[in-house]
Write an enzyme that holds these catalytic residues in place. Sequence first.
Site, PDB file in Angstrom:
ATOM      1  N   HIS A 166     -36.881  -3.566  55.062  1.00  0.00           N
ATOM      2  CA  HIS A 166     -35.733  -4.129  54.532  1.00  0.00           C
ATOM      3  C   HIS A 166     -35.957  -3.893  52.851  1.00  0.00           C
ATOM      4  O   HIS A 166     -35.638  -3.231  51.988  1.00  0.00           O
ATOM      5  CB  HIS A 166     -35.079  -4.575  54.417  1.00  0.00           C
ATOM      6  CG  HIS A 166     -33.586  -4.031  54.080  1.00  0.00           C
ATOM      7  ND1 HIS A 166     -32.198  -5.244  54.223  1.00  0.00           N
ATOM      8  CD2 HIS A 166     -32.827  -3.874  53.937  1.00  0.00           C
ATOM      9  CE1 HIS A 166     -31.443  -5.089  53.912  1.00  0.00           C
ATOM     10  NE2 HIS A 166     -31.502  -4.237  52.933  1.00  0.00           N
ATOM     11  N   GLU A 169     -37.690  -0.830  51.833  1.00  0.00           N
ATOM     12  CA  GLU A 169     -36.454   0.618  51.508  1.00  0.00           C
ATOM     13  C   GLU A 169     -36.217   0.051  50.107  1.00  0.00           C
ATOM     14  O   GLU A 169     -35.790   0.835  49.236  1.00  0.00           O
ATOM     15  CB  GLU A 169     -35.944   0.728  52.327  1.00  0.00           C
ATOM     16  CG  GLU A 169     -34.505   1.223  52.672  1.00  0.00           C
ATOM     17  CD  GLU A 169     -33.432   0.669  52.671  1.00  0.00           C
ATOM     18  OE1 GLU A 169     -32.335   0.607  52.421  1.00  0.00           O
ATOM     19  OE2 GLU A 169     -33.408   0.112  54.430  1.00  0.00           O
ATOM     20  N   HIS A 170     -35.457  -0.774  49.397  1.00  0.00           N
ATOM     21  CA  HIS A 170     -34.862  -1.359  48.168  1.00  0.00           C
ATOM     22  C   HIS A 170     -36.287  -0.860  47.154  1.00  0.00           C
ATOM     23  O   HIS A 170     -35.478   0.016  46.195  1.00  0.00           O
ATOM     24  CB  HIS A 170     -34.845  -2.017  48.887  1.00  0.00           C
ATOM     25  CG  HIS A 170     -33.170  -2.481  48.987  1.00  0.00           C
ATOM     26  ND1 HIS A 170     -31.939  -2.635  48.540  1.00  0.00           N
ATOM     27  CD2 HIS A 170     -32.928  -2.871  50.132  1.00  0.00           C
ATOM     28  CE1 HIS A 170     -30.885  -3.143  49.422  1.00  0.00           C
ATOM     29  NE2 HIS A 170     -32.228  -2.817  50.165  1.00  0.00           N
ATOM     30  N   GLU A 240     -33.758  -6.105  43.109  1.00  0.00           N
ATOM     31  CA  GLU A 240     -33.080  -5.926  44.657  1.00  0.00           C
ATOM     32  C   GLU A 240     -33.534  -6.853  46.023  1.00  0.00           C
ATOM     33  O   GLU A 240     -32.337  -7.169  46.916  1.00  0.00           O
ATOM     34  CB  GLU A 240     -35.160  -4.796  45.457  1.00  0.00           C
ATOM     35  CG  GLU A 240     -34.773  -3.754  44.329  1.00  0.00           C
ATOM     36  CD  GLU A 240     -33.019  -3.119  44.384  1.00  0.00           C
ATOM     37  OE1 GLU A 240     -33.243  -2.418  45.714  1.00  0.00           O
ATOM     38  OE2 GLU A 240     -32.404  -2.869  43.495  1.00  0.00           O
ATOM     39  N   GLU A 247     -25.816  -7.517  50.596  1.00  0.00           N
ATOM     40  CA  GLU A 247     -25.983  -7.017  51.672  1.00  0.00           C
ATOM     41  C   GLU A 247     -25.968  -7.835  52.950  1.00  0.00           C
ATOM     42  O   GLU A 247     -24.571  -7.994  54.483  1.00  0.00           O
ATOM     43  CB  GLU A 247     -26.645  -6.242  52.257  1.00  0.00           C
ATOM     44  CG  GLU A 247     -26.744  -5.146  51.053  1.00  0.00           C
ATOM     45  CD  GLU A 247     -28.142  -4.015  51.302  1.00  0.00           C
ATOM     46  OE1 GLU A 247     -28.730  -4.017  52.669  1.00  0.00           O
ATOM     47  OE2 GLU A 247     -28.361  -3.240  50.598  1.00  0.00           O
TER      48      GLU A 247
END
Length: 734
Positions: A166, A169-170, A240, A247
Amino acid sequence: MVTPNTNNTAAVQHADDTHSSMDVDSTAPRVAAPDSDDEGDCNNDVLIGPDLNQHRSLKDEKVYRQFIMKNGLHVVIVSDTLAMGQRHEHGHFDEADSGYESESSSVEESVDGEEGADEYHEEGEDEHEDEHADGDEDDGIRKAAAAMVVHAGSFHDPLCCQGTAHYLEHMLFMGTKKYPSENAYDAFLQKNGGSDNAFTELEYTLFHFDVCQEQLFEALDMFGQFFVSPLLLPDAMDRELNAIESEFQLSKNADECRVQELMCHTGKDPKEHPFGKFSWGNTQSLKDIPEANGVDVIQMIRKFYNQYYYASNMNLVVIGAYSLDELQEKVVKCFSDVPPEARESSPLHITLKNKGTFQETKRSPIEDFGMPFPSSSLGRLYRIVPVKDRHSLTITWQLPPQTDWKAKPADYISHLLGHESGGSILSALKAKSWVNACSAGLGSGGHENASSHALFSFTLVLSEEGVSNWIEIVSSVYIYIGMVRYHCQSPDGLPPYIYDELKSVQEMAYRYHDEPSPDELVEDIAEATTCAYLPPERLLDGNSLLQQFNGEAIKDLLDKYFTPTNSRIDLLSSSFGQESDFHDTMEDVSLSSMAATSATCCAGNNFSRETAGEPLREPNFGTRYWCHAIKDAVLSSWENLREARPAPHTSLLGLPPLNPYIPTKFDLKPLPEDDPHSHPLVHCSLKICIQAGRKQNWYPATVVRHCRRSSSVLLSFEDEDEKWHRIDDDHSLD
């Protein structure tokens, strides 16, 4: 600094806080568009694959092609014929405009002074709220779109740095060697009417964007650099990480997420099965714990990229208002520099047979992990404290991976357990005022449908009275399973009409489904490529349609896996309290009291928070729960109820009755005689699209008259204006 490895491809390293990326070969292969779409057609650049067009839905007029590039990248391109017609009709750009020459300097100049895009991309959530369902935009031309799926996700996270997939991905959005500005990609898309997003699943990560047609190829060039030379700079890491933490905090109060993470926490140890890993990632898992253990997180991210981000481990999907040959040429140009092989070895490397062909088969080491739950977490009841005021009961059975795409036996079982007509579990329990709604089946996420396992869940929304009668509710479920097993073992088997109805409904839904937006289409096809069991020619419809009935597979699942001792029960109820009722912190709950709670509680209908002791705490979301062993006598009674026999008459349970309302004929009826009031459209409400310059506006109207002679209808608008509109030969309004 770039250090070559033994494969002569570049590995990402960083030193002295300078821009670091992978070197790329500036010599792209020569592009020559093929003249044929026959399977196996090959030229110097690509291998053309099986034809997808034969499996399109009825109203789908787009043209598809799939091919494999020299570096092993599997690609599906889609020529959007509707958008091509709109493009030429409006004269927005001609053929010469499609021959772009991308220059990073021009892109950098175009984003000077821009605020840029949002600095994070929410996991698993797309934010395209303003898109029309049919994908039409204000200028009347549908957008272009692309998606790249990388076959590595949270299951591949290193144990010492959970959430790495994850995090990476950022970080890919934070600049590349060719386009080093952090916001160049986001700002370029926003400036050109587009958007982008990404999400990390358990076994793959998907990146996607949409943009106006004129800028598709420049956007593809920027997008392609994600997989060639990302910077992955430490300067962007904290920002990030804050986005990832945000999130996580936003999802922390979602009961569905809390229950899912509790299932992972109570599954096998992460060292034994990746199901137990913390896939979300947060500040603690990606900063505090690694730093305490002397782990360099940025090096772990670069290592993860080197291990899994390579061409033969990816699938690309592109749709645009261009011919297939144009799309193929530009895709080859933009993605030829993606390295063909992993730059570093990994313990979860996917093995390929017949590599680089459309007979290629994949085998993931994740398949060897098997079932996710240990015996110690099965045959147990988890009483869970929710955030919201709610009551639900979920029975979860663990199954082997479900790869039978033709028969889909688990879907058949989900229909039987979840149907709502007379004789259903829902109707019987509704009659007792215990249950209000239900759902059954395999979830679409990686937790429920993985290479190692599948989780079949049956969820019932309960009343307060239903919470205290959960044993009787589960008993009804096993009575129903026993009844289905009885029919499976009978000479006549399950009634054929059940399968026929399911098949007809799925075929009808696929045949007439609404046109997806370009962004949705590329996502759907990209996700279909993650299903290694699907043959390449069935990417469009393989997951949507039933192809055959397999009664033996249904019987095998019910006999072997739908048992009380192979299941867990999650009882979520605000009658146990809500999260806001508790004021202690996680540190206030001692490990000793947790152990005592788990050891001394035994499941029953009666529950008192005062006598149950302190609840356990899931460590990441902080979910409070009590874990109870279900009494042997209860498990034995359920085992007896699931024996193959007809359901007792008093249970009110039975197979779904024949549905007489499923259509079988789809031919249009002949038009009526020239009666202005008898046409089927008369008195119907509809929306009509009227061109106003370069824009198309939709107006609601009602059909008041029909003229067969001129094939026209009279429409009455909201302002009481009335106008005649001609009906085309295909019965659409002109």
